[in-house]
Scaffold this motif. Structure first.
Motif, PDB file in Angstrom:
ATOM      1  N   ARG A 184      37.980  84.343 114.515  1.00 33.53           N
ATOM      2  CA  ARG A 184      37.700  83.064 113.847  1.00 33.53           C
ATOM      3  C   ARG A 184      36.943  83.340 112.556  1.00 33.53           C
ATOM      4  O   ARG A 184      36.256  84.351 112.437  1.00 33.53           O
ATOM      5  N   ALA A 185      37.082  82.434 111.615  1.00 32.67           N
ATOM      6  CA  ALA A 185      36.409  82.582 110.323  1.00 32.67           C
ATOM      7  C   ALA A 185      34.940  82.182 110.464  1.00 32.67           C
ATOM      8  O   ALA A 185      34.622  81.001 110.623  1.00 32.67           O
ATOM      9  N   GLY A 186      34.066  83.164 110.411  1.00 35.64           N
ATOM     10  CA  GLY A 186      32.645  82.874 110.533  1.00 35.64           C
ATOM     11  C   GLY A 186      32.102  82.005 109.419  1.00 35.64           C
ATOM     12  O   GLY A 186      31.139  81.253 109.610  1.00 35.64           O
ATOM     13  N   HIS A 187      32.755  82.082 108.242  1.00 35.90           N
ATOM     14  CA  HIS A 187      32.232  81.275 107.125  1.00 35.90           C
ATOM     15  C   HIS A 187      32.389  79.779 107.392  1.00 35.90           C
ATOM     16  O   HIS A 187      31.603  78.970 106.890  1.00 35.90           O
ATOM     17  N   ASN A 188      33.398  79.384 108.187  1.00 33.73           N
ATOM     18  CA  ASN A 188      33.523  77.958 108.532  1.00 33.73           C
ATOM     19  C   ASN A 188      32.327  77.485 109.338  1.00 33.73           C
ATOM     20  O   ASN A 188      31.815  76.375 109.151  1.00 33.73           O
ATOM     21  N   ILE A 189      31.891  78.322 110.275  1.00 39.85           N
ATOM     22  CA  ILE A 189      30.713  77.995 111.071  1.00 39.85           C
ATOM     23  C   ILE A 189      29.479  77.912 110.179  1.00 39.85           C
ATOM     24  O   ILE A 189      28.684  76.964 110.268  1.00 39.85           O
ATOM     25  N   ALA A 190      29.322  78.901 109.305  1.00 35.63           N
ATOM     26  CA  ALA A 190      28.152  78.938 108.422  1.00 35.63           C
ATOM     27  C   ALA A 190      28.114  77.734 107.483  1.00 35.63           C
ATOM     28  O   ALA A 190      27.050  77.153 107.241  1.00 35.63           O
ATOM     29  N   LEU A 191      29.272  77.328 106.957  1.00 31.56           N
ATOM     30  CA  LEU A 191      29.329  76.185 106.042  1.00 31.56           C
ATOM     31  C   LEU A 191      29.003  74.884 106.771  1.00 31.56           C
ATOM     32  O   LEU A 191      28.324  74.006 106.227  1.00 31.56           O
ATOM     33  N   CYS A 192      29.488  74.751 108.009  1.00 27.65           N
ATOM     34  CA  CYS A 192      29.158  73.568 108.805  1.00 27.65           C
ATOM     35  C   CYS A 192      27.668  73.508 109.089  1.00 27.65           C
ATOM     36  O   CYS A 192      27.024  72.466 108.946  1.00 27.65           O
ATOM     37  N   TRP A 193      27.125  74.622 109.492  1.00 27.56           N
ATOM     38  CA  TRP A 193      25.674  74.726 109.753  1.00 27.56           C
ATOM     39  C   TRP A 193      24.877  74.330 108.515  1.00 27.56           C
ATOM     40  O   TRP A 193      23.914  73.564 108.591  1.00 27.56           O
ATOM     41  N   ALA A 194      25.304  74.837 107.353  1.00 24.68           N
ATOM     42  CA  ALA A 194      24.606  74.528 106.096  1.00 24.68           C
ATOM     43  C   ALA A 194      24.683  73.037 105.778  1.00 24.68           C
ATOM     44  O   ALA A 194      23.687  72.429 105.338  1.00 24.68           O
ATOM     45  N   ALA A 195      25.859  72.423 105.985  1.00 25.60           N
ATOM     46  CA  ALA A 195      26.028  70.993 105.686  1.00 25.60           C
ATOM     47  C   ALA A 195      25.113  70.136 106.548  1.00 25.60           C
ATOM     48  O   ALA A 195      24.494  69.176 106.057  1.00 25.60           O
ATOM     49  N   MET A 196      25.006  70.476 107.830  1.00 26.07           N
ATOM     50  CA  MET A 196      24.189  69.659 108.727  1.00 26.07           C
ATOM     51  C   MET A 196      22.703  69.774 108.396  1.00 26.07           C
ATOM     52  O   MET A 196      21.961  68.784 108.477  1.00 26.07           O
ATOM     53  N   LEU A 197      22.271  70.963 108.009  1.00 30.49           N
ATOM     54  CA  LEU A 197      20.869  71.118 107.611  1.00 30.49           C
ATOM     55  C   LEU A 197      20.599  70.450 106.273  1.00 30.49           C
ATOM     56  O   LEU A 197      19.514  69.896 106.042  1.00 30.49           O
ATOM     57  N   TYR A 198      21.578  70.493 105.375  1.00 32.00           N
ATOM     58  CA  TYR A 198      21.395  69.953 104.021  1.00 32.00           C
ATOM     59  C   TYR A 198      21.348  68.421 104.037  1.00 32.00           C
ATOM     60  O   TYR A 198      20.457  67.817 103.432  1.00 32.00           O
ATOM     61  N   HIS A 199      22.297  67.809 104.725  1.00 32.44           N
ATOM     62  CA  HIS A 199      22.349  66.336 104.720  1.00 32.44           C
ATOM     63  C   HIS A 199      21.320  65.732 105.668  1.00 32.44           C
ATOM     64  O   HIS A 199      20.743  64.684 105.362  1.00 32.44           O
ATOM     65  N   ALA A 200      21.136  66.349 106.826  1.00 30.27           N
ATOM     66  CA  ALA A 200      20.123  65.930 107.794  1.00 30.27           C
ATOM     67  C   ALA A 200      20.322  64.479 108.245  1.00 30.27           C
ATOM     68  O   ALA A 200      21.237  63.787 107.786  1.00 30.27           O
ATOM     69  N   GLN A 201      19.486  64.017 109.144  1.00 31.05           N
ATOM     70  CA  GLN A 201      19.639  62.674 109.691  1.00 31.05           C
ATOM     71  C   GLN A 201      19.481  61.600 108.616  1.00 31.05           C
ATOM     72  O   GLN A 201      20.216  60.608 108.603  1.00 31.05           O
ATOM     73  N   ASP A 202      18.526  61.807 107.716  1.00 30.44           N
ATOM     74  CA  ASP A 202      18.308  60.796 106.673  1.00 30.44           C
ATOM     75  C   ASP A 202      19.560  60.623 105.807  1.00 30.44           C
ATOM     76  O   ASP A 202      19.951  59.494 105.483  1.00 30.44           O
ATOM     77  N   GLY A 203      20.171  61.729 105.438  1.00 32.03           N
ATOM     78  CA  GLY A 203      21.370  61.651 104.608  1.00 32.03           C
ATOM     79  C   GLY A 203      22.531  61.010 105.345  1.00 32.03           C
ATOM     80  O   GLY A 203      23.247  60.169 104.788  1.00 32.03           O
ATOM     81  N   TYR A 204      22.717  61.390 106.617  1.00 32.62           N
ATOM     82  CA  TYR A 204      23.817  60.813 107.398  1.00 32.62           C
ATOM     83  C   TYR A 204      23.611  59.311 107.623  1.00 32.62           C
ATOM     84  O   TYR A 204      24.566  58.528 107.615  1.00 32.62           O
ATOM     85  N   LYS A 205      22.365  58.905 107.814  1.00 35.66           N
ATOM     86  CA  LYS A 205      22.088  57.468 107.992  1.00 35.66           C
ATOM     87  C   LYS A 205      22.419  56.691 106.727  1.00 35.66           C
ATOM     88  O   LYS A 205      23.042  55.623 106.780  1.00 35.66           O
TER      89      LYS A 205
END
Length: 543
Positions: free
Chosen positions: A382-403
């Motif tokens: 599997r492409a590890g960079h897909n996992i890393a990019l998803c992880w980065a997006a969730m930390l970057y946007h966070a709950q406040d951003g998603y809300k």
């Protein structure tokens, strides 16, 4: 009493023997064999994933299509459709050379980047301008975010979670993504899951797990019960894993699955029940609590397809919609991080209430000559960079951003819904209150012409069928100031134009018209041929 009964039995036996003696013994044996074979075959056809009706229909239409003049007519029509589809894909020359063999020598970094810029310039319509339904969920307003993804990609481009000891960082990132999503879906310490490359694979994995669970219990044939509005990936899973689909219609007013009919379809072969949160065609959330109760009552896993709503519904202030692990009976959930989770393509998660369910997804070959082989998902590498990019997006946007994003998406969806509800000739399908506005048109406004007009105004919408309709999936690109108002105005103009102007020849040959025609074809294998022509065209190079 017993003596009389036995006397009658012996008398009946003697009559049967006397009657059978009139026939040739070989003929009797052959007849018995044929009848047993036919009955057994019909029984298997009834239980397998295709069914008797579909087999008979396929046989009939296949036979008819072998008639020479009918085949000639079909081929002519297919050629016309293929031509129109190729035009829609814009298969035109854009460069002096196409690569059909690997170059003998490297073309060099600069040439690669020059050619990549040419291909990048072909993209259209301008999805970042908010004129495309779904597809791309991010905006490009935040340059820091894009630069962050570029750097993260560079660090993990060669990583592969198939080798967790070699790439421990990606292993931990995937574990963190899964745990964050479990908590987002109100799971507990037992809730678990894996990542995948997209919603379809997450759905396939859930279907595989629940099918395997029933197979382990000794059931040879398995069935899933799904709403008619469920995502096509469930039918792909059924075809792949040999699961029979029992499709339950949605209510014509609420566009939610009919719970009473779902209950009536349950039997000992049912391996899973499915609900959407929300579904793709109409954007409605099925009654997950009622489906969950069915699952508990009959001990059947319930899967919630939250590929669309997984990163929206948890962040809405109005908490009336129940769809996650708080609902008793919900066994698994699929959610796409690369949609409203705003991660780059492609990443998704499939979550389970406990490891007992998850283990049915795992694969292990204990006797492979290459050593013991085990994998958690369909893929090996599997492409590890897909996992890393998803992880980065969730930390970057966070709950406040998603809300904040969820509020913008829902507000824009309802603004478009309210605007379309006032247009003569447009009839909404469902409440359209989360992220999709779905509608059809009345007899005064031909739907395919409406759709084609909107395409000419550079709006790319999704065509629906059974019933015919159109929808727009709202993304962050549609939340730009004035965009919703512009869309509503163009819908009003489209309805007025279609009502006031006669049909033209170009209207009849449009892509939207072809799509509308496909719904009326009784032989669905012909539609498959149209689709195959389209997929062939996707892989075609200019001649």
């Amino acid at each position: 009493m017993t003596e009389v009964l036995m006397e009658n039995v012996f008398h009946a036996r003697d009559l049967l023997v006397a009657e059978l003696q009139k026939y040739n013994p070989i003929a009797l044996i052959a007849t018995t064999f044929v009848v047993t074979y036919v009955c057994t075959s019909l029984r298997h056809m009834q239980l397998d994933d295709i069914g008797i009706r579909k087999r008979l229909s396929s046989w009939f239409f296949t036979t008819v299509k072998k008639v020479p003049f009918i085949r000639k007519m079909i081929d002519k029509q297919l050629d016309e459709v293929k031509s129109e589809l190729e035009k829609s894909l814009k298969i035109v020359d854009h460069t002096a050379e196409y690569f059909k063999t690997i170059p003998t020598r490297s073309v060099g970094r600069k040439e690669v980047l020059r050619l990549a810029a040419i291909y990048d310039s072909l993209e259209g319509p301008a999805y970042l301008d908010g004129r495309v339904s779904g597809a791309v969920f991010n905006t490009e307003d935040d340059k820091d975010e894009r630069e962050m993804y570029e750097q993260v990609f560079g660090k993990f481009a060669w990583s592969n979670p198939l080798w967790p000891k070699l790439f421990p960082g990606v292993r931990i990132m995937e574990a963190e993504v899964v745990r964050m999503c479990c908590n987002m879906m109100n799971g507990d310490s037992n809730t678990c899951g894996t990542m995948s490359t997209g919603g379809s694979i997450s759905i396939l994995l859930a279907c595989l797990a629940h099918r395997n669970r029933l197979l382990k219990r000794g059931q040879k044939y398995t069935e899933m019960i799904v709403p008619s509005s469920v995502h096509a990936a469930f039918f792909k899973a059924a075809e792949t894993f040999k699961i029979k689909v029992r499709k339950i219609p949605v209510d014509p007013v609420t566009f939610k699955v009919d719970i009473a009919k779902m209950r009536a379809a349950i039997n000992s072969r049912t391996c899973m029940l499915v609900g959407s949160a929300p579904n793709f065609p109409f954007g409605t959330v099925d009654d997950i609590e009622a489906i969950g109760q069915l699952g508990l009552e009959y001990d059947i896993p319930v899967h919630v397809d939250a590929c669309l709503g997984g990163f929206l519904l948890p962040f809405l202030e109005e908490d009336a919609i129940r769809y996650d692990f708080r609902v008793p009976g919900v066994s698994s959930i699929s959610a796409d991080s690369h949609k409203y989770g705003l991660a780059p393509k492609g990443s998704s998660v499939v979550l389970y209430r406990n490891k007992e369910l998850l283990h049915n997804q795992y694969f292990c070959d204990a006797d492979w000559q290459g050593g013991i082989y085990a994998s958690a998902t369909m893929e090996g590498s599997r492409a590890g960079h897909n996992i890393a990019l998803c992880w980065a997006a969730m930390l970057y946007h966070a709950q406040d951003g998603y809300k904040a994003n969820a509020k913008k998406i829902v507000d824009t969806t309802r603004k478009i819904r309210d605007g379309l509800s006032k247009i003569k000739g447009i009839k909404l399908q469902g409440p359209s209150d989360v992220c999709i506005v779905s509608w059809t048109t009345d007899s005064g406004v031909e739907l395919y012409r409406f759709h084609n007009y909107m395409k000419e105004r550079h709006w790319q919408l999704n065509g629906l069928q059974f019933p015919s309709g159109v929808h727009i999936m709202v993304t962050m690109n549609h939340t730009q100031p004035g965009l919703a108002e512009s869309f509503i105005a163009d819908c009003q103009a489209a309805a007025d134009f279609v009502r006031q102007n006669p049909v033209t020849e170009s209207d009849k040959k449009s892509e939207a018209a072809i799509y509308g025609l496909a719904q009326s074809i009784p032989d669905r294998s012909l539609v498959h041929e149209f689709a195959h022509s389209y997929l062939d065209a996707v892989y075609a190079l200019p001649k």
